[in-house]
Design an enzyme around this catalytic site. Sequence first.
Site, PDB file in Angstrom:
ATOM      1  N   LYS A 162       0.921  -1.378  -0.021  1.00  9.80           N
ATOM      2  CA  LYS A 162      -0.130  -0.160  -0.049  1.00  9.80           C
ATOM      3  C   LYS A 162       0.997   1.204   0.126  1.00  9.80           C
ATOM      4  O   LYS A 162       1.953   1.264   0.678  1.00  9.80           O
ATOM      5  CB  LYS A 162      -0.927  -0.274   1.358  1.00  9.80           C
ATOM      6  CG  LYS A 162      -1.993   1.001   1.204  1.00  9.80           C
ATOM      7  CD  LYS A 162      -2.975   1.007   2.626  1.00  9.80           C
ATOM      8  CE  LYS A 162      -4.066   1.940   2.599  1.00  9.80           C
ATOM      9  NZ  LYS A 162      -4.761   1.893   3.799  1.00  9.80           N
ATOM     10  N   SER A 187      -9.751   2.378   2.997  1.00 12.70           N
ATOM     11  CA  SER A 187      -8.969   3.076   1.976  1.00 12.70           C
ATOM     12  C   SER A 187      -8.067   2.074   1.177  1.00 12.70           C
ATOM     13  O   SER A 187      -7.305   2.517   0.386  1.00 12.70           O
ATOM     14  CB  SER A 187      -8.044   3.955   2.793  1.00 12.70           C
ATOM     15  OG  SER A 187      -7.229   3.426   3.774  1.00 12.70           O
ATOM     16  N   SER A 240      -9.853  -0.055   6.987  1.00 12.67           N
ATOM     17  CA  SER A 240      -9.445   0.032   5.631  1.00 12.67           C
ATOM     18  C   SER A 240      -8.569  -1.153   5.055  1.00 12.67           C
ATOM     19  O   SER A 240      -8.489  -1.306   3.995  1.00 12.67           O
ATOM     20  CB  SER A 240      -8.173   1.114   5.509  1.00 12.67           C
ATOM     21  OG  SER A 240      -8.792   2.210   5.796  1.00 12.67           O
TER      22      SER A 240
END
Lengths: 516, 505, 99
Positions: free
Chosen positions: A89, A164, A188
């Site tokens: 990420k 997210s 997330s």
Amino acid sequence: MSAATSTDWTRRTAAEMADALAAGEVTSVELTQAHLDRIAEVDGDAAAGVHAFLHVDAEGALAQARASDERRAAGEPRGTLDGVPIAVKDVLATEGLPTTCGSKILEGWVPPYDATVVRRIREAGLPILGKTNMDEFAMGSSTEHSAYGPTRNPWDLDRIPGGSGGGSAAAVAAFEAPLALGTDTGGSIRQPGAVTGTVGVKPTYGGISRYGLVALANSLDQVGPVTRTVLDSALLHEVVGGHDPLDSTSVDQPLPSFVEAARQGAGKDLTGVTVGVISELRGEGWQPGVLARFDEAVERMVAAGAEVVEVSCPSFVHALAAYYLILPAEASSNLAKFDAMRYGLRVLPEGVDAPSAEEVMRATRDAGFGDEVKRRIILGTYALSSGYYDAYYGQAQKVRTLISRDFEAAFGQVDVLLSPTAPTTAFRLGEKLDDPLAMYLNDLATIPANLAGVPGLSVPCGLAEEDGLPVGLQVLAPALADDRLYRVGAAVEALLTEEWGGALLDRAPELKGAAQ
Amino acid sequence: MSAQTVDLLSFEETLEKYDPALGLEVHVELSTLTKMFCGCPTEFGAEPNTQVCPTCLGLPGAMPVVNRKAVEGAIRIGLALNCQIADWCRFARKNYFYPDMPKNFQTSQYDEPIAFEGWMDVALEGEDGEPETFRVVIERAHMEEDTGKTLHVGGATGRIHGADYSLVDYNRAGIPLIEIVTKPIRGAGERAPEVAKAYVAQLRELIVALGVSDARMDQGSIRADVNLSLAPRGSNVLGTRTETKNVNSLRSVERAVRYEMRRHAAVLSSGGSILQETRHWHEDTGITTSGREKSDAEDYRYFPEPDLVPVAPSREWVEELRGTLPENPTQKRARLQAEWGFSDLEMRDTVGAGALLLIERTVAAGTAPQAARKWWLGEMARRANETGTEIDALGVTPEQVAAVQALVDAGTLNDKLARQVFDGLLAGEGTPDEIVAARGLAIVSDEGALSAAVDHAIAANPDVADKIRDGKVAAAGALIGAVMKEMRGQADAARVRELILEKLA
Amino acid sequence: MPEITRDEVAHLATLARIDLSDAELDHLAPQLSVILDSVASISEVASADVPPTSHPLPLTNVFREDVVVPGLTAEQALAGAPESEQQRFSVPRILGDEQ
Ligand SMILES: [Mg+2]
Ligand SMILES: [Zn+2]
């Protein structure tokens, strides 16, 4: 054809890839190249394709793969996952690789250091395929708040992949990577896992180092694995987890074996396990198809020997409010460092002769941050202001205590708690973009774990009848008892996979040509 | 920047009308090897941005970890100031934007300082010349981090105002600071300037004795901010205060307090009101000028630092640290005064000049106490005064003073030659022995050369010689002067006198 | 209902160093009011005797030893800088005083 015998290496699980590497059936370069090819085929960009990646490092990944193959040839692999590629990420600092956090304000920034988890995956020999898309600074539940355009859900490219960490979940769901690292502040990792049909784990707070994770809300953030199976998550968790002296909030005690727990769970026996279904996390506002799949999964667990009780956690109804005060407060302070002085974007205000540092800061932060980030910075600034602190931030910290007490009481009765991971399946892109409150409701079920620091896992539990989209089941355990997540999660996974006659993701649409 | 001159009220008139309230905030930079929250070195004077890492540069993702040694330093300072040590305390973020601060918040302590409620008895001279103490109450001592250093480029002055842009070096960012805050000091009256100076001097002495900082005011490793307000005489109502920042010498502390008292008094007595603001001290002109307006409502949005966990010193740890405290300064002064045989006045002057530790080290290096005192309070104080520095910042060490005095004791040097050795030391010409050799400063004990010089002097001054022959021995001084001149001062004056009297007997 | 006015939002934006345009202020103020309204209930939830939780885990006394660790070179430190000069970060002129 079953996944294990497929000639397409990207369809295998990470554990299968590791076995094949160990058996000499495949090289890391072949595995890595297969994933790079898949990325080229389906990932596309902001205009078309899954758009899970913001940056692909083909050259770097292949170099790491070659090094891994050399180690194996020399009989010196660094661990089980040596040679299995991974996606990271974009909120984790990677030395030499751009790290943008999905924000314009960090466009082009290349960190001079690695996050601890990144250092650990490098040391364990996992080639890094690239950096995955996310809501800007991890603020969002749909990945639509990325400054670089949204990621699309591999199950339906018109829908959100959750957020997210939509990029990491979509990359894994689309077979662009077998493993990914995500971060979870209010869901997330778990909510994208639920809506993409993948497995996501938010470990106990302090269980995995946050050093190098660009903080959203420091007291809530945790790094965790994003994979297609529970066992793969356990394998990755063991690589990145454990004490880090660079993170003062890191827990300094030995970890139980997650892999062992996952293997035990795969035996499908839940005798002696008491599970609690949280009564506050269902009912009005929850999609019927989500609840139906969840309830069926719980029935399977009972059939496998689990004892089920209903548990009330009355303070959970205040979790969302507490979260939306604590998070913006911490975030408003964390994001102050993005001020155009030392790194990142610098925007000079228009029509100002010889602007001052303050004017440049203001212009840069206006141009560099998106709407959601500005909303939360203003909200956090408000919540911390003298005069409001006690009523908002201070009070939210008290609610946190109440939520921890609810968990304590519940775990006095049961081994793990269960709920659906998210109230709905993946919604359409753009559907909730102008309604922040509706967007926030996505994290209703995942937030309490972050507030109390306890671990949680989301495992697929089927497709909702009304839209044919994946539903996630959330397992929560007491702090430091992450092994229970793996045991129970693996059992649920094994029971349901048996019933389905294969992995849920095998039913996802073929994405060939999606990038065009 | 406008260096406007302000009318001041006379000090006497100020005191007739007003009572001062003082508050001192002293920042001490700890001399730990590494910074407060990262492993970067703290050495002074390194090349810019070479002592930085992701943490102290505030790079995205980096995290702080507390330096144990800095916490120990804070606790030891707290104990030495008779403070209570918190059972449990936290760091907080003080949020404000400024380019010298990498994260745009300072990691500091807010409502939970590590040390609180202490005091220090400051030694002053009483009215009758007797020593007297004044108790300064300490509100708190807390831990925080320093900021980077900024160089202002362009504009006329090289100062912040009028600069075109600025250059920032973050080597100093993150160095541990202990901020020591007094409660408002009232009742000092005319002695307020003296109390302020004596407090900072004594605090500095304590810090040095603790070994937690080199406490160099000239290098900024100890910095004092002076808060001052006036209340109408006899009233309990505190007036508006000003905060004069970074007053960087002991002498300036006294001067700044006196200046602000007189300025406040002038403004108030002419019906004006004091603006709550920071003031800048100007060492050269001895005035303060207006800085940043400061309101009590300034919103720093403090909240507990979520990346750090609480500091909860065990009572065992605190007691262990208490055991490492140096001798109490008051007792130590009494002991040294007795050992050295100084009068009260001599002792007070010594402390006031900030020379106590210097003399202690000089004596330890073998010099007689009075001789050590003479050098530090005479020659060194004069030189410091001339260059506007503190005596311990001159660059002459107690060990060097002792070496010079040893040469005097051995008859190699007289005091006048010794002064030239100090010139050489300050010019970096080497050790005292090397300087004596290189400059050819040693007293000439060659009787032949001396005798010849005496003969020259007698021949050149027949009138004086006659007077001495007639028994006017006091006239020998003129001949001695002539001999010393010829010998370029490198003669033992007593021996010269003997020779003259022998020859003219 | 805790209304947050346009002026308050403008003040907060100044504190947070974000130059919001008029249009952004018009858009943000009502949104923030709605969000604040939804979290307002929180002020009545916990009684005074409930202690606040700022850390999920009750750790204390996590320290490092005072040992130098290699950091970044000046070149690495300055690599991301928008501007630099004399091995220092170059920043626009600073108006306010130091704190
Ligand atoms: Mg301070
Ligand atoms: Zn550092």
